[in-house]
Scaffold this active site. Structure first.
Site, PDB file in Angstrom:
ATOM      1  N   LYS A   1       1.026  -1.205   0.004  1.00 23.02           N
ATOM      2  CA  LYS A   1       0.262   0.006  -0.137  1.00 23.02           C
ATOM      3  C   LYS A   1       1.238   1.162   0.203  1.00 23.02           C
ATOM      4  O   LYS A   1       1.753   1.329   0.926  1.00 23.02           O
ATOM      5  CB  LYS A   1      -0.705   0.171   1.379  1.00 23.02           C
ATOM      6  CG  LYS A   1      -1.938   0.490   0.601  1.00 23.02           C
ATOM      7  CD  LYS A   1      -2.974   0.445   2.575  1.00 23.02           C
ATOM      8  CE  LYS A   1      -4.358   1.001   2.289  1.00 23.02           C
ATOM      9  NZ  LYS A   1      -5.175   1.236   3.445  1.00 23.02           N
TER      10      LYS A   1
HETATM   11  C1  E4P Z   1      -8.118   0.817   4.713  1.00 21.89           C
HETATM   12  O1  E4P Z   1      -7.771   0.523   3.520  1.00 21.89           O
HETATM   13  C2  E4P Z   1      -8.236   2.770   4.493  1.00 21.89           C
HETATM   14  O2  E4P Z   1      -6.765   2.637   5.552  1.00 21.89           O
HETATM   15  C3  E4P Z   1      -9.272   2.482   5.641  1.00 21.89           C
HETATM   16  O3  E4P Z   1     -10.433   2.578   5.373  1.00 21.89           O
HETATM   17  C4  E4P Z   1      -9.589   4.005   6.768  1.00 21.89           C
HETATM   18  O4  E4P Z   1     -10.707   4.310   6.996  1.00 21.89           O
HETATM   19  P1  E4P Z   1     -10.411   5.350   7.934  1.00 21.89           P
HETATM   20  O5  E4P Z   1     -10.961   6.654   7.364  1.00 21.89           O
HETATM   21  O6  E4P Z   1     -11.942   4.600   9.179  1.00 21.89           O
HETATM   22  O7  E4P Z   1      -9.877   5.386   9.134  1.00 21.89           O
END
Ligand code: E4P
Length: 217
Positions: free
Chosen positions: A83
């Site tokens: 990522k």
């Molecule tokens: C996943 O890949 C993301 O980092 C996550 O869904 C972010 O979620 P949030 O906005 O609730 O922190």
């Protein structure tokens, strides 16, 4: 639509994986911090439970250092997906990793143009954050619709839309209606998808009537 579970909590992942609903996992530095676990150990454990893509986020901010971190992370297991943030360095790292055959999830996407860049950089997944857009009174699901329209125009853009920052079941329903490829869902939201008061009411009535028969199966 595929479901990824958005957590680094291994107990939650194990429990949900047993339902057959978990096609992959996404983590981020905040979720790892919340787990209180060692990053490498928790990733190894998650990959042993879930055979699908498991996103591990780099924390470096320049492309070279991101690639060095990616090398350590991909050594954990075959299903690690790297990522990277949606920055020029992240896109540069994405291109290199994609050319090497590594799956990349480009994260922190908040605009259709960003999603277009990620697809051109060879991302396997683009993560638009719908909840964080909704939080600032922007239309999170509108972004999914725009990205879907753009990607559908060009056969060469094969990046999967991974709806992220999901906060409630309506996000999941709307993502599915739009034909998003994946939703990454917090465990409590995934569980909530099965809930309906009429299901609970109907089951209670059936069980009560069954008791009256005095029979057992
Ligand atoms: C996943 O890949 C993301 O980092 C996550 O869904 C972010 O979620 P949030 O906005 O609730 O922190």
């Amino acid at each position: 639509m595929k479901f990824f579970v958005d957590t680094a909590d291994i107990d939650e992942i194990r429990d949900l994986a047993a339902t057959g609903m978990v096609d992959g996992v996404t983590t981020n530095p905040s979720l790892v911090a919340k787990s209180g676990r060692n990053f490498f150990e928790v990733l190894e454990e998650i990959c042993s439970v879930v055979p699908g893509p498991v996103s591990a986020e780099v924390t470096a901010t320049d492309a070279e250092a991101m690639l060095a971190e990616a090398q350590k992370l991909t050594a954990i297991a075959k299903n690690i997906t790297i990522k990277v943030p949606l920055t020029w360095d992240g896109l540069k790292a994405c291109r290199t990793l994609a050319d090497q055959g590594t799956m990349v999830n480009v994260t922190l996407c908040f605009s259709p143009n960003q999603a277009l860049l990620a697809a051109k950089a060879g991302a396997a997944f683009i993560s638009p954050f719908v909840g964080r857009l909704d939080d600032i009174t922007h239309d999170g699901m509108g972004l999914i619709e725009e990205i879907k329209t753009i990607y559908d125009h060009y056969d060469a853009l094969t990046t999967q839309i991974l709806v992220a920052s999901v906060r409630h079941p309506l996000h999941v329903r709307d993502a599915a209606l739009l034909g998003a490829d994946v939703a990454t869902v917090p465990p409590n939201v995934l569980r909530a998808l099965a809930n309906h008061p009429l299901t609970d009411k109907g089951l209670a009535a059936f069980l009560k009537d069954w008791e009256k028969t005095g029979q057992s199966i």
